[in-house]
Design a protein around this motif. Structure first.
Motif, mmCIF file in Angstrom:
data_model
loop_
_atom_site.group_PDB
_atom_site.id
_atom_site.type_symbol
_atom_site.label_atom_id
_atom_site.label_comp_id
_atom_site.label_asym_id
_atom_site.label_seq_id
_atom_site.Cartn_x
_atom_site.Cartn_y
_atom_site.Cartn_z
ATOM 1 N N TYR A 8 4.797 2.658 1.752
ATOM 2 C CA TYR A 8 5.468 3.929 1.471
ATOM 3 C C TYR A 8 4.478 5.084 1.538
ATOM 4 C CZ TYR A 8 9.464 1.292 -0.290
ATOM 5 O OH TYR A 8 10.536 0.449 -0.392
ATOM 6 N N CYS A 9 4.997 6.243 1.915
ATOM 7 C CA CYS A 9 4.223 7.475 1.838
ATOM 8 C C CYS A 9 5.113 8.540 1.206
ATOM 9 C CB CYS A 9 3.760 7.924 3.215
ATOM 10 S SG CYS A 9 2.731 9.423 3.157
ATOM 11 N N PHE A 10 4.627 9.143 0.133
ATOM 12 C CA PHE A 10 5.359 10.194 -0.561
ATOM 13 C C PHE A 10 4.737 11.541 -0.201
ATOM 14 C CE2 PHE A 10 6.036 6.376 -2.958
ATOM 15 C CZ PHE A 10 7.347 6.463 -3.428
ATOM 16 N N ILE A 11 5.550 12.474 0.242
ATOM 17 C CA ILE A 11 5.055 13.785 0.658
ATOM 18 C C ILE A 11 5.566 14.856 -0.288
ATOM 19 C CG2 ILE A 11 4.928 15.472 2.512
ATOM 20 C CD1 ILE A 11 5.330 13.278 4.524
ATOM 21 N N ASP A 12 4.643 15.548 -0.937
ATOM 22 C CA ASP A 12 4.966 16.671 -1.811
ATOM 23 C C ASP A 12 5.000 17.944 -0.969
ATOM 24 O OD1 ASP A 12 5.536 18.067 -4.101
ATOM 25 O OD2 ASP A 12 3.467 18.115 -4.838
ATOM 26 N N THR A 13 5.914 18.847 -1.292
ATOM 27 C CA THR A 13 6.100 20.051 -0.479
ATOM 28 C C THR A 13 6.031 21.318 -1.335
ATOM 29 O OG1 THR A 13 8.508 19.949 -0.753
ATOM 30 C CG2 THR A 13 7.560 18.804 1.156
ATOM 31 N N PRO A 14 5.852 22.470 -0.705
ATOM 32 C CA PRO A 14 5.802 23.737 -1.439
ATOM 33 C C PRO A 14 7.154 24.079 -2.066
ATOM 34 C CG PRO A 14 4.871 23.968 0.768
ATOM 35 C CD PRO A 14 5.586 22.655 0.732
ATOM 36 N N ASP A 18 0.835 -1.202 0.000
ATOM 37 C CA ASP A 18 0.000 0.000 0.000
ATOM 38 C C ASP A 18 0.870 1.252 0.000
ATOM 39 O OD1 ASP A 18 -2.296 -1.504 0.028
ATOM 40 O OD2 ASP A 18 -2.537 -1.403 2.206
ATOM 41 N N VAL A 19 0.548 2.166 -0.897
ATOM 42 C CA VAL A 19 1.314 3.403 -1.045
ATOM 43 C C VAL A 19 0.369 4.587 -0.885
ATOM 44 C CG1 VAL A 19 2.791 4.756 -2.563
ATOM 45 C CG2 VAL A 19 2.937 2.261 -2.596
ATOM 46 N N TRP A 20 0.862 5.625 -0.212
ATOM 47 C CA TRP A 20 0.041 6.802 0.069
ATOM 48 C C TRP A 20 0.749 8.073 -0.356
ATOM 49 C CZ3 TRP A 20 -4.878 6.808 2.377
ATOM 50 C CH2 TRP A 20 -5.353 5.530 2.718
ATOM 51 N N LEU A 21 -0.052 9.112 -0.546
ATOM 52 C CA LEU A 21 0.443 10.430 -0.919
ATOM 53 C C LEU A 21 -0.028 11.461 0.111
ATOM 54 C CD1 LEU A 21 -0.425 10.311 -4.709
ATOM 55 C CD2 LEU A 21 1.902 10.427 -3.786
ATOM 56 N N VAL A 22 0.797 12.470 0.325
ATOM 57 C CA VAL A 22 0.419 13.615 1.140
ATOM 58 C C VAL A 22 0.803 14.872 0.372
ATOM 59 C CG1 VAL A 22 0.815 14.887 3.279
ATOM 60 C CG2 VAL A 22 0.717 12.389 3.322
ATOM 61 N N ASP A 23 -0.126 15.814 0.295
ATOM 62 C CA ASP A 23 0.124 17.069 -0.408
ATOM 63 C C ASP A 23 0.157 18.199 0.615
ATOM 64 O OD1 ASP A 23 0.337 19.165 -2.140
ATOM 65 O OD2 ASP A 23 -1.492 18.740 -3.274
ATOM 66 N N THR A 24 1.352 18.758 0.849
ATOM 67 C CA THR A 24 1.471 19.859 1.811
ATOM 68 C C THR A 24 1.640 21.208 1.112
ATOM 69 O OG1 THR A 24 3.882 19.661 2.028
ATOM 70 C CG2 THR A 24 2.524 18.306 3.495
ATOM 71 N N ASP A 25 1.517 21.212 -0.203
ATOM 72 C CA ASP A 25 1.651 22.437 -0.991
ATOM 73 C C ASP A 25 0.286 23.116 -1.129
ATOM 74 O OD1 ASP A 25 2.253 24.469 -2.740
ATOM 75 O OD2 ASP A 25 3.114 23.177 -4.280
ATOM 76 N N LYS A 26 0.190 24.394 -0.794
ATOM 77 C CA LYS A 26 -1.076 25.108 -0.888
ATOM 78 C C LYS A 26 -1.608 25.174 -2.318
ATOM 79 C CE LYS A 26 -0.456 27.994 3.225
ATOM 80 N NZ LYS A 26 -0.351 29.388 3.745
ATOM 81 N N ALA A 63 -1.756 22.725 -4.207
ATOM 82 C CA ALA A 63 -2.548 21.484 -4.263
ATOM 83 C C ALA A 63 -2.553 20.818 -5.630
ATOM 84 C CB ALA A 63 -3.983 21.765 -3.819
ATOM 85 N N THR A 64 -1.457 20.917 -6.357
ATOM 86 C CA THR A 64 -1.393 20.287 -7.686
ATOM 87 C C THR A 64 -1.489 18.769 -7.586
ATOM 88 O OG1 THR A 64 0.017 22.103 -8.442
ATOM 89 C CG2 THR A 64 -0.075 20.139 -9.826
ATOM 90 N N LEU A 65 -0.828 18.185 -6.594
ATOM 91 C CA LEU A 65 -0.892 16.743 -6.417
ATOM 92 C C LEU A 65 -2.307 16.308 -6.072
ATOM 93 C CD1 LEU A 65 0.705 14.075 -6.333
ATOM 94 C CD2 LEU A 65 1.110 14.499 -3.894
ATOM 95 N N SER A 66 -2.991 17.090 -5.253
ATOM 96 C CA SER A 66 -4.376 16.773 -4.898
ATOM 97 C C SER A 66 -5.283 16.830 -6.119
ATOM 98 C CB SER A 66 -4.880 17.760 -3.830
ATOM 99 O OG SER A 66 -4.135 17.643 -2.636
#
Length: 216
Positions: A81-87, A33-41, A43-46
Motif C-alpha cells: 500500500y501507498c498512502f498519499i497525503d494532499t494539501p 510493505d507500506v509507504w507514505l507520500v507527502d504532497t502537502d507543502k 509537510a506535516t506528514l514528513s
C-alpha cells in the motif's frame, strides 16, 4: 500495490492523521510493505515521519513530476500500500494525484463548513472515475450533528461505518512520531483505526489478517 489518496478541500479535516495511522495499521495487520507520500507543502506528514523511531512505514521522497514513476517502482518492489497525503485545497496537483488513486478517502468533520466543502471534492473524484469513501473525523459520537453529517455525506457516496472520534490521543501520539495504536494497543482510538482499516480493506475485497484471524 494499492494507492490510497487522502484528500479534502477543507483544512483541518484530519488527512495527515489518517494517513499516518492507517499506514501503521496496515503494517501491523500484516499487509506487507507500506509507504507514505507527502504532497502537502506544509509537510506535516514528513515532520511526523522524521520523528519516528520505527523504520516503517517507509516514505517516498520524489519530485512531484516523478511521483507516477516512483509509485511504479514501489509496485515493482512488491509494496502493498501507498498512502498519499494532499494539501487542504483542490488544485491541479491534487487532481493529478487523484488520477493515481485506487481509492480516495475523503475525511470530513461533522461541521457545516466541512460539509459545504465536500461537493467540489466529490465532483473532481467522480470526474476521475475513482472509487471513494467518506470518513467522519473528530466526531462526537453522541452528538446529533454527527448523525446529521453521516446522512448528508451518504447522499454523495459511501460513508465508512466507523468514524474517528475527537480524542486527544491522536494528537499526542502524532507529536512524538507515533500513532494512537502504538501508544495504547487496546485503547479506544486503536479500536477505531482498526475498524476503519477493515472497512477500507472491504473496498478492495481482499483478505487480511485481523489481529491473528483471517478475514475476508
Amino acid at each position: 500495490m494499492k494507492t490510497i489518496v487522502i484528500t479534502s478541500q477543507k483544512g483541518g479535516s484530519g488527512k495527515t492523521t489518517l494517513a499516518a495511522h492507517l499506514a501503521v495499521e496496515a503494517e501491523r495487520g500484516g499487509a506487507g510493505d507500506v509507504w507514505l507520500v507527502d504532497t502537502d507543502k506544509q509537510a506535516t506528514l514528513s515532520q511526523w515521519h522524521s520523528r519516528r523511531e520505527a523504520e516503517t512505514p517507509g516514505k517516498l521522497d520524489v519530485p512531484f513530476a516523478l511521483l507516477p514513476k516512483g509509485l511504479q517502482t514501489l509496485a515493482a518492489q512488491n509494496a502493498a500500500y501507498c498512502f498519499i497525503d494532499t494539501p487542504p485545497t483542490i488544485s491541479e496537483q491534487s487532481k493529478a494525484v487523484i488520477e493515481l488513486a485506487d481509492l480516495v478517502l475523503i475525511p470530513a468533520r461533522a461541521s457545516p463548513a466541512d460539509l459545504w466543502a465536500i461537493a467540489d471534492t466529490v465532483e473532481i473524484v467522480k470526474q476521475a472515475g475513482k472509487p471513494f469513501l467518506f470518513v467522519v473525523t473528530q466526531a462526537k459520537p453522541q452528538a446529533t450533528i454527527t448523525a446529521q453529517a453521516v446522512a448528508a455525506l451518504s447522499q454523495h457516496g459511501r460513508v465508512a461505518e466507523r468514524f474517528i472520534a475527537d480524542r486527544v490521543t491522536y494528537a499526542a501520539a502524532m507529536t512524538g512520531g507515533r500513532t494512537a495504536q502504538e501508544i495504547a494497543q487496546k485503547g479506544l482510538a486503536a479500536d477505531e483505526i482498526h475498524a476503519l482499516w477493515l472497512v477500507i480493506i472491504s473496498c478492495f475485497n481482499e483478505k487480511i489478517v485481523s489481529r491473528g484471524v483471517a478475514n475476508g
